[in-house]
Scaffold this motif. Sequence first.
Motif, PDB file in Angstrom:
ATOM      1  N   ILE A   7     -15.570  47.625 -32.337  1.00 45.75           N
ATOM      2  CA  ILE A   7     -14.465  48.148 -33.255  1.00 45.75           C
ATOM      3  C   ILE A   7     -12.993  47.913 -32.268  1.00 45.75           C
ATOM      4  CG2 ILE A   7     -13.341  50.360 -34.055  1.00 45.75           C
ATOM      5  CD1 ILE A   7     -16.024  49.482 -35.178  1.00 45.75           C
ATOM      6  N   PRO A   8     -12.101  47.128 -33.092  1.00 50.36           N
ATOM      7  CA  PRO A   8     -10.823  46.825 -32.344  1.00 50.36           C
ATOM      8  C   PRO A   8     -10.062  48.052 -32.032  1.00 50.36           C
ATOM      9  CG  PRO A   8     -10.611  46.467 -34.857  1.00 50.36           C
ATOM     10  CD  PRO A   8     -12.050  46.866 -34.525  1.00 50.36           C
ATOM     11  N   THR A   9      -9.082  48.085 -31.221  1.00 48.04           N
ATOM     12  CA  THR A   9      -8.451  49.536 -31.008  1.00 48.04           C
ATOM     13  C   THR A   9      -7.576  50.160 -32.186  1.00 48.04           C
ATOM     14  OG1 THR A   9      -7.841  48.374 -28.787  1.00 48.04           O
ATOM     15  CG2 THR A   9      -6.493  50.248 -29.362  1.00 48.04           C
ATOM     16  N   ARG A  12     -10.054  52.382 -33.853  1.00 50.02           N
ATOM     17  CA  ARG A  12     -11.108  53.524 -32.958  1.00 50.02           C
ATOM     18  C   ARG A  12     -10.360  54.873 -33.332  1.00 50.02           C
ATOM     19  NH1 ARG A  12     -10.618  50.050 -27.386  1.00 50.02           N
ATOM     20  NH2 ARG A  12     -11.922  48.250 -28.218  1.00 50.02           N
ATOM     21  N   SER A  13      -9.552  54.948 -34.026  1.00 51.00           N
ATOM     22  CA  SER A  13      -9.083  56.479 -34.595  1.00 51.00           C
ATOM     23  C   SER A  13     -10.390  56.839 -35.529  1.00 51.00           C
ATOM     24  CB  SER A  13      -7.773  56.573 -35.032  1.00 51.00           C
ATOM     25  OG  SER A  13      -7.844  55.830 -36.370  1.00 51.00           O
ATOM     26  N   TYR A  14     -11.061  56.056 -35.907  1.00 49.57           N
ATOM     27  CA  TYR A  14     -12.050  56.346 -36.985  1.00 49.57           C
ATOM     28  C   TYR A  14     -13.317  56.459 -36.391  1.00 49.57           C
ATOM     29  CZ  TYR A  14      -8.784  54.781 -40.634  1.00 49.57           C
ATOM     30  OH  TYR A  14      -7.666  54.651 -41.436  1.00 49.57           O
ATOM     31  N   THR A  15     -13.517  56.001 -35.201  1.00 51.26           N
ATOM     32  CA  THR A  15     -14.744  56.214 -34.420  1.00 51.26           C
ATOM     33  C   THR A  15     -14.436  56.999 -33.250  1.00 51.26           C
ATOM     34  OG1 THR A  15     -14.232  54.203 -33.035  1.00 51.26           O
ATOM     35  CG2 THR A  15     -15.408  54.114 -35.100  1.00 51.26           C
ATOM     36  N   SER A  37     -20.374  55.707 -43.881  1.00 49.08           N
ATOM     37  CA  SER A  37     -21.283  56.917 -43.787  1.00 49.08           C
ATOM     38  C   SER A  37     -20.913  57.652 -42.687  1.00 49.08           C
ATOM     39  CB  SER A  37     -22.529  56.613 -44.350  1.00 49.08           C
ATOM     40  OG  SER A  37     -23.158  56.345 -43.236  1.00 49.08           O
ATOM     41  N   ASN A  38     -20.884  57.072 -41.420  1.00 48.42           N
ATOM     42  CA  ASN A  38     -20.885  57.609 -40.158  1.00 48.42           C
ATOM     43  C   ASN A  38     -19.346  57.706 -39.719  1.00 48.42           C
ATOM     44  OD1 ASN A  38     -23.565  57.836 -39.799  1.00 48.42           O
ATOM     45  ND2 ASN A  38     -23.835  55.855 -39.252  1.00 48.42           N
ATOM     46  N   HIS A  39     -18.211  56.937 -40.232  1.00 45.04           N
ATOM     47  CA  HIS A  39     -17.149  56.952 -39.772  1.00 45.04           C
ATOM     48  C   HIS A  39     -16.278  56.818 -41.096  1.00 45.04           C
ATOM     49  CE1 HIS A  39     -18.552  56.446 -35.704  1.00 45.04           C
ATOM     50  NE2 HIS A  39     -19.281  55.461 -36.421  1.00 45.04           N
ATOM     51  N   PRO A  40     -15.995  57.708 -41.924  1.00 43.97           N
ATOM     52  CA  PRO A  40     -15.355  58.025 -43.122  1.00 43.97           C
ATOM     53  C   PRO A  40     -13.816  57.242 -43.041  1.00 43.97           C
ATOM     54  CG  PRO A  40     -16.188  60.067 -42.649  1.00 43.97           C
ATOM     55  CD  PRO A  40     -16.376  59.318 -41.551  1.00 43.97           C
ATOM     56  N   GLY A  41     -13.352  56.401 -43.850  1.00 48.74           N
ATOM     57  CA  GLY A  41     -12.392  55.717 -43.908  1.00 48.74           C
ATOM     58  C   GLY A  41     -12.276  54.482 -43.550  1.00 48.74           C
ATOM     59  N   ILE A  84     -15.115  43.111 -35.117  1.00 49.22           N
ATOM     60  CA  ILE A  84     -14.156  43.006 -36.370  1.00 49.22           C
ATOM     61  C   ILE A  84     -12.843  42.959 -35.468  1.00 49.22           C
ATOM     62  CG2 ILE A  84     -12.828  44.708 -38.035  1.00 49.22           C
ATOM     63  CD1 ILE A  84     -15.571  46.512 -38.058  1.00 49.22           C
ATOM     64  N   ILE A  85     -12.105  41.737 -35.873  1.00 49.55           N
ATOM     65  CA  ILE A  85     -11.103  41.516 -35.157  1.00 49.55           C
ATOM     66  C   ILE A  85      -9.770  41.365 -36.171  1.00 49.55           C
ATOM     67  CG2 ILE A  85     -10.034  39.625 -33.682  1.00 49.55           C
ATOM     68  CD1 ILE A  85     -12.924  38.978 -33.221  1.00 49.55           C
TER      69      ILE A  85
END
Length: 91
Positions: A7-9, A12-15, A37-41, A84-85
């Motif tokens: 996950i790019p920086t 990361r607010s979603y993870t 489903s695990n990290h909505p949005g 994801i970049i």
Amino acid sequence: MSVSVRIPTILRSYTDDTSQVSAEGATLTEVLDSLESNHPGIKARIVDDNGALRRFVNVYVAEEDVRFAQGLDTPTPDQTQISIIPAVAGG
């Protein structure tokens, strides 16, 4: 099938500020659904309203750019690394 997603920086607010998460799916579409489903949005930041990969986001499955593979239908074998970049622009 379980895969690892980098996950790019910017996302990361979603993870919960995690740089790598696990997801399930046999194709990139299924992996993105699992991520959502695990990290909505998070999915809305990767695909547009038409379900296509956003043009400023690059996704690699095992170091292969999915735009030159099968797009969102690209297979994601078990234990594959997905990156994801976000595209970088400058002048």
